[in-house]
Design a protein around this motif. Structure first.
Motif, PDB file in Angstrom:
ATOM      1  N   SER A   1       0.880  -1.140  -0.123  1.00 57.18           N
ATOM      2  CA  SER A   1      -0.044  -0.428   0.234  1.00 57.18           C
ATOM      3  C   SER A   1       1.048   1.446   0.052  1.00 57.18           C
ATOM      4  N   PRO A   2       0.511   2.359  -0.943  1.00 53.16           N
ATOM      5  CA  PRO A   2       1.613   3.270  -0.743  1.00 53.16           C
ATOM      6  C   PRO A   2       1.177   4.457   0.128  1.00 53.16           C
ATOM      7  N   LYS A   3       1.740   4.921   0.560  1.00 59.85           N
ATOM      8  CA  LYS A   3       1.753   5.598   1.848  1.00 59.85           C
ATOM      9  C   LYS A   3       2.547   7.287   1.563  1.00 59.85           C
ATOM     10  N   GLU A   4       1.509   8.170   1.540  1.00 51.66           N
ATOM     11  CA  GLU A   4       1.995  10.112   1.561  1.00 51.66           C
ATOM     12  C   GLU A   4       3.036  10.596   2.502  1.00 51.66           C
ATOM     13  N   ILE A   5       2.438   9.884   3.758  1.00 55.25           N
ATOM     14  CA  ILE A   5       2.713  10.281   5.220  1.00 55.25           C
ATOM     15  C   ILE A   5       3.931   9.584   5.767  1.00 55.25           C
ATOM     16  N   PHE A   6       5.096   9.997   5.482  1.00 49.96           N
ATOM     17  CA  PHE A   6       6.328   9.053   5.977  1.00 49.96           C
ATOM     18  C   PHE A   6       7.505  10.399   6.700  1.00 49.96           C
ATOM     19  N   ALA A   7       7.995   8.975   7.403  1.00 49.40           N
ATOM     20  CA  ALA A   7       9.604   9.472   7.873  1.00 49.40           C
ATOM     21  C   ALA A   7      10.180   9.336   8.454  1.00 49.40           C
ATOM     22  N   VAL A   8      11.875   9.446   8.460  1.00 46.73           N
ATOM     23  CA  VAL A   8      12.526   9.109   9.468  1.00 46.73           C
ATOM     24  C   VAL A   8      12.905   9.047  10.488  1.00 46.73           C
ATOM     25  N   PHE A   9      12.375   8.227  11.944  1.00 45.88           N
ATOM     26  CA  PHE A   9      12.097   8.753  13.443  1.00 45.88           C
ATOM     27  C   PHE A   9      13.425   9.583  13.833  1.00 45.88           C
ATOM     28  N   ASP A  10      13.739   8.315  13.922  1.00 41.16           N
ATOM     29  CA  ASP A  10      15.564   8.150  14.249  1.00 41.16           C
ATOM     30  C   ASP A  10      16.492   6.973  13.763  1.00 41.16           C
ATOM     31  N   PRO A  11      17.227   7.060  14.447  1.00 45.29           N
ATOM     32  CA  PRO A  11      18.289   5.450  13.719  1.00 45.29           C
ATOM     33  C   PRO A  11      17.387   4.596  13.876  1.00 45.29           C
ATOM     34  N   GLN A  12      16.739   4.302  14.340  1.00 48.62           N
ATOM     35  CA  GLN A  12      16.123   2.840  14.528  1.00 48.62           C
ATOM     36  C   GLN A  12      14.154   2.975  14.037  1.00 48.62           C
ATOM     37  N   HIS A  13      13.640   3.825  13.522  1.00 45.56           N
ATOM     38  CA  HIS A  13      12.201   3.715  13.525  1.00 45.56           C
ATOM     39  C   HIS A  13      11.992   4.798  12.630  1.00 45.56           C
ATOM     40  N   LEU A  14      10.756   3.961  11.215  1.00 49.49           N
ATOM     41  CA  LEU A  14       9.761   4.835  10.701  1.00 49.49           C
ATOM     42  C   LEU A  14       8.625   5.055  11.405  1.00 49.49           C
ATOM     43  N   VAL A  15       8.048   6.059  10.529  1.00 50.83           N
ATOM     44  CA  VAL A  15       6.842   6.662  11.151  1.00 50.83           C
ATOM     45  C   VAL A  15       5.948   6.255   9.942  1.00 50.83           C
ATOM     46  N   ILE A  16       5.137   5.996   9.709  1.00 52.46           N
ATOM     47  CA  ILE A  16       3.825   6.415   8.766  1.00 52.46           C
ATOM     48  C   ILE A  16       2.560   6.798   9.230  1.00 52.46           C
ATOM     49  N   ALA A  17       2.120   7.657   8.865  1.00 56.61           N
ATOM     50  CA  ALA A  17       0.670   7.985   8.850  1.00 56.61           C
ATOM     51  C   ALA A  17       0.092   7.317   8.325  1.00 56.61           C
ATOM     52  N   ASN A  18      -1.386   6.920   9.533  1.00 61.16           N
ATOM     53  CA  ASN A  18      -2.543   6.596   9.170  1.00 61.16           C
ATOM     54  C   ASN A  18      -3.659   7.207   9.039  1.00 61.16           C
ATOM     55  N   ILE A  19      -3.715   7.071   7.239  1.00 63.07           N
ATOM     56  CA  ILE A  19      -4.764   8.042   7.240  1.00 63.07           C
ATOM     57  C   ILE A  19      -6.145   7.363   6.039  1.00 63.07           C
ATOM     58  N   ALA A  20      -5.193   6.504   5.324  1.00 68.29           N
ATOM     59  CA  ALA A  20      -6.883   5.877   4.418  1.00 68.29           C
ATOM     60  C   ALA A  20      -5.807   4.608   4.805  1.00 68.29           C
ATOM     61  N   SER A  21      -6.026   3.750   5.708  1.00 63.71           N
ATOM     62  CA  SER A  21      -5.323   2.454   5.567  1.00 63.71           C
ATOM     63  C   SER A  21      -5.725   0.996   6.556  1.00 63.71           C
ATOM     64  N   PRO A  22      -6.790   0.704   6.491  1.00 67.26           N
ATOM     65  CA  PRO A  22      -7.675  -0.005   7.242  1.00 67.26           C
ATOM     66  C   PRO A  22      -7.025  -1.547   6.547  1.00 67.26           C
ATOM     67  N   THR A  23      -6.350  -1.860   5.593  1.00 71.25           N
ATOM     68  CA  THR A  23      -6.053  -3.537   5.075  1.00 71.25           C
ATOM     69  C   THR A  23      -4.453  -3.545   5.662  1.00 71.25           C
ATOM     70  N   SER A  24      -3.475  -2.458   5.936  1.00 71.27           N
ATOM     71  CA  SER A  24      -2.833  -2.206   6.633  1.00 71.27           C
ATOM     72  C   SER A  24      -2.461  -2.449   8.146  1.00 71.27           C
ATOM     73  N   VAL A  25      -3.146  -1.416   8.838  1.00 69.92           N
ATOM     74  CA  VAL A  25      -3.222  -1.808  10.029  1.00 69.92           C
ATOM     75  C   VAL A  25      -4.516  -3.272  10.466  1.00 69.92           C
ATOM     76  N   ARG A  26      -4.867  -3.349   9.600  1.00 66.76           N
ATOM     77  CA  ARG A  26      -6.210  -5.341  10.278  1.00 66.76           C
ATOM     78  C   ARG A  26      -4.686  -5.998  10.223  1.00 66.76           C
ATOM     79  N   ASN A  27      -3.806  -5.931   9.499  1.00 64.42           N
ATOM     80  CA  ASN A  27      -2.471  -6.735   8.930  1.00 64.42           C
ATOM     81  C   ASN A  27      -1.714  -7.069   9.671  1.00 64.42           C
ATOM     82  N   LEU A  28      -1.586  -5.673  10.147  1.00 59.66           N
ATOM     83  CA  LEU A  28      -0.635  -5.791  11.337  1.00 59.66           C
ATOM     84  C   LEU A  28      -1.057  -6.128  12.668  1.00 59.66           C
ATOM     85  N   ALA A  29      -2.324  -5.967  12.968  1.00 64.96           N
ATOM     86  CA  ALA A  29      -3.343  -6.849  14.126  1.00 64.96           C
ATOM     87  C   ALA A  29      -2.742  -8.537  13.835  1.00 64.96           C
ATOM     88  N   ALA A  30      -2.359  -8.446  13.016  1.00 68.64           N
ATOM     89  CA  ALA A  30      -2.013 -10.661  13.034  1.00 68.64           C
ATOM     90  C   ALA A  30      -1.243 -10.602  12.886  1.00 68.64           C
TER      91      ALA A  30
END
Length: 157
Positions: free
Chosen positions: A31-60
């Motif tokens: 899934s494409p994500k438009e709002i994302f950033a490298v947060f620190d040397p260990q983490h990326l952060v991605i905005a869940n704007i319209a990502s129900p499938t990605s979020v559901r998959n992460l729960a599994a």
């Protein structure tokens, strides 16, 4: 490998990142994500704007792959790791969301933040860099991409 300044630079230069997740049956989703950033040397952060499938998959299944490429130089990075979905009611939401909210502005509502803990980072290169190393430079790739996309460099005003 950590998320180095070079990785962060390519993330800033990339218009989209691509988040790959897997559901409980093993079916992949990219899934494409438009709002994302490298947060620190260990983490990326991605905005869940319209990502129900990605979020559901992460729960599994928390295993993810994120890729981003500067389409002009045709280089980027692939980040593999695990992710968690941080919701607004969680105490650390504001911390993770801060760089994303600045990017989203009033245009997008951030429903949650997908926090990726990087476990591996690999470069992505267009095949030309490997197949024709003597003829391929970032400048030649930019020129070819600009021609393919029908765009021109901006002139100073």
């Amino acid at each position: 490998m950590t998320l180095t300044p070079q990785v962060a630079d390519f993330a800033k230069r990339s218009i989209l990142c691509w988040l790959a997740t897997v559901d409980e049956a093993g079916q992949p989703n990219v899934s494409p994500k438009e709002i994302f950033a490298v947060f620190d040397p260990q983490h990326l952060v991605i905005a869940n704007i319209a990502s129900p499938t990605s979020v559901r998959n992460l729960a599994a299944n928390r295993h993810v792959c994120v890729s981003f490429v500067d389409v002009f130089v045709q280089k980027g990075f692939k980040v593999v790791g695990t992710a968690r979905n941080v919701r607004p009611h969680e105490p650390d939401f504001s911390q993770w969301a801060a760089p994303l909210q600045a990017m989203a502005g009033p245009r997008f509502s951030i429903h949650s933040v997908i926090v990726v803990s990087a476990e591996g980072v690999e470069p992505i290169l267009a095949p030309s860099y490997r197949l024709y190393p003597d003829d391929t430079t970032e400048a030649s790739q930019v020129a070819a991409a600009m021609q393919a996309y029908g765009v021109q460099k901006r002139t100073s005003a």
